[in-house]
Design a protein around this motif. Structure first.
Motif, PDB file in Angstrom:
ATOM      1  N   TRP A   1       0.833  -1.196   0.000  1.00  0.00           N
ATOM      2  CA  TRP A   1       0.000   0.000   0.000  1.00  0.00           C
ATOM      3  C   TRP A   1       0.873   1.253   0.000  1.00  0.00           C
ATOM      4  CZ3 TRP A   1      -5.350   0.069  -0.105  1.00  0.00           C
ATOM      5  CH2 TRP A   1      -5.975  -1.179   0.024  1.00  0.00           C
ATOM      6  N   ALA A   2       0.380   2.309  -0.625  1.00  0.00           N
ATOM      7  CA  ALA A   2       0.974   3.647  -0.559  1.00  0.00           C
ATOM      8  C   ALA A   2      -0.075   4.529   0.117  1.00  0.00           C
ATOM      9  CB  ALA A   2       1.302   4.172  -1.951  1.00  0.00           C
ATOM     10  N   LEU A   3       0.192   4.898   1.370  1.00  0.00           N
ATOM     11  CA  LEU A   3      -0.815   5.568   2.200  1.00  0.00           C
ATOM     12  C   LEU A   3      -0.221   6.725   2.996  1.00  0.00           C
ATOM     13  CD1 LEU A   3      -2.500   2.364   3.674  1.00  0.00           C
ATOM     14  CD2 LEU A   3      -3.433   3.830   1.879  1.00  0.00           C
TER      15      LEU A   3
ATOM     16  N   ARG B   1      -6.529   5.476   6.592  1.00  0.00           N
ATOM     17  CA  ARG B   1      -5.620   4.352   6.825  1.00  0.00           C
ATOM     18  C   ARG B   1      -6.073   3.551   8.047  1.00  0.00           C
ATOM     19  NH1 ARG B   1       0.952   4.341   7.430  1.00  0.00           N
ATOM     20  NH2 ARG B   1       1.087   2.440   8.667  1.00  0.00           N
TER      21      ARG B   1
ATOM     22  N   VAL C   1       2.180  -1.775   4.447  1.00  0.00           N
ATOM     23  CA  VAL C   1       2.307  -0.404   3.967  1.00  0.00           C
ATOM     24  C   VAL C   1       3.742  -0.240   3.478  1.00  0.00           C
ATOM     25  CG1 VAL C   1       2.162   2.042   4.545  1.00  0.00           C
ATOM     26  CG2 VAL C   1       0.546   0.412   5.562  1.00  0.00           C
TER      27      VAL C   1
ATOM     28  N   SER D   1      -1.133  13.430  -1.137  1.00  0.00           N
ATOM     29  CA  SER D   1      -1.976  12.525  -1.922  1.00  0.00           C
ATOM     30  C   SER D   1      -1.534  12.463  -3.383  1.00  0.00           C
ATOM     31  CB  SER D   1      -3.445  12.932  -1.825  1.00  0.00           C
ATOM     32  OG  SER D   1      -3.634  14.249  -2.285  1.00  0.00           O
TER      33      SER D   1
ATOM     34  N   GLN E   1       1.161   9.894  -3.461  1.00  0.00           N
ATOM     35  CA  GLN E   1       0.583   8.565  -3.284  1.00  0.00           C
ATOM     36  C   GLN E   1      -0.025   8.060  -4.593  1.00  0.00           C
ATOM     37  OE1 GLN E   1      -2.289   8.726  -0.115  1.00  0.00           O
ATOM     38  NE2 GLN E   1      -0.849   9.745   1.248  1.00  0.00           N
TER      39      GLN E   1
ATOM     40  N   VAL F   1       1.004   4.808  -6.921  1.00  0.00           N
ATOM     41  CA  VAL F   1       0.044   3.769  -7.297  1.00  0.00           C
ATOM     42  C   VAL F   1      -0.016   3.647  -8.818  1.00  0.00           C
ATOM     43  CG1 VAL F   1      -2.393   3.090  -7.239  1.00  0.00           C
ATOM     44  CG2 VAL F   1      -1.302   3.980  -5.166  1.00  0.00           C
TER      45      VAL F   1
ATOM     46  N   GLY G   1      -3.805   2.069  -3.191  1.00  0.00           N
ATOM     47  CA  GLY G   1      -3.962   3.189  -2.280  1.00  0.00           C
ATOM     48  C   GLY G   1      -5.413   3.534  -2.017  1.00  0.00           C
TER      49      GLY G   1
END
Length: 185
Positions: free
Chosen positions: A62-64, A72, A88, A95, A98, A102, A109
């Motif tokens: 994940w990219a958070l 999250r 993660v 954002s 992020q 993605v 994400g």
């Protein structure tokens, strides 16, 4: 920010919290809207019309945002309740970064629909249908006892934010629903 309000270090704040997360006792609050959250993946992820399970998502990084992000937290809670790992790979506050990560295939994400629509990477991304994870954030205006000199500025912030949320497509309550301050012992 909520701790700052409880400790009277600030007068008012706008906070975004996942559904079901309680506000602290001793603060007045007005729910101003609800911002949905969508799971995004690169176009190469797979057919967009096929529902994706949390188990399938657990196989991807994940990219958070950082750990204190409401979106999250809601995702982490859903993965934990399903007994699934939650990897993660990248924590990025921005954002745009992020969504860029993605789009380049470095993970999946979360985003609000309006942020996704404004992203230069939107054409490289797809929204995944994840029936086990329907989430969003409630937008709250919270404050302690306000001196009379702050009542008008706080009302102006409330009204302006409600207008902005409506422009962004957030679901709004029919009228701001104030919650009375609860006394703490």
């Amino acid at each position: 920010m909520l701790q700052g309000l409880e400790q009277a270090k600030m007068d008012a704040a706008v906070v975004l919290l996942p559904e079901g997360v309680p506000l602290p006792d001793g603060v007045a609050s007005t729910r101003m809207g609800h911002k949905p959250t969508v799971v995004v993946a690169p176009k190469a992820f797979g057919p967009p019309d096929k529902p994706t399970s949390l188990a399938e998502l657990a196989a991807h990084p994940w990219a958070l945002n950082q750990d204190d992000c409401g979106m999250r937290s809601a995702l982490s809670r859903a993965m934990s309740m399903a007994g699934l790992p939650f990897n993660v790979a990248v924590e990025a506050f921005d954002s745009a970064l992020q969504l860029s990560l993605v789009a380049r295939g470095l993970g999946v994400g979360l985003a609000s629909p309006e942020v996704l629509a404004r992203s230069p990477h939107a054409k490289s991304l797809q929204i995944l249908d994840v029936p086990e994870f329907r989430s969003g954030l409630n937008v709250w205006l919270v404050h302690g006892a306000l001196p009379s000199r702050l009542a008008r500025p706080v009302a102006l912030v409330r009204d302006t934010l409600i207008e902005k949320l409506a422009q962004d497509g957030a679901s709004l309550p029919r009228a701001p629903s104030p919650r009375k301050k609860r006394r703490t012992s």
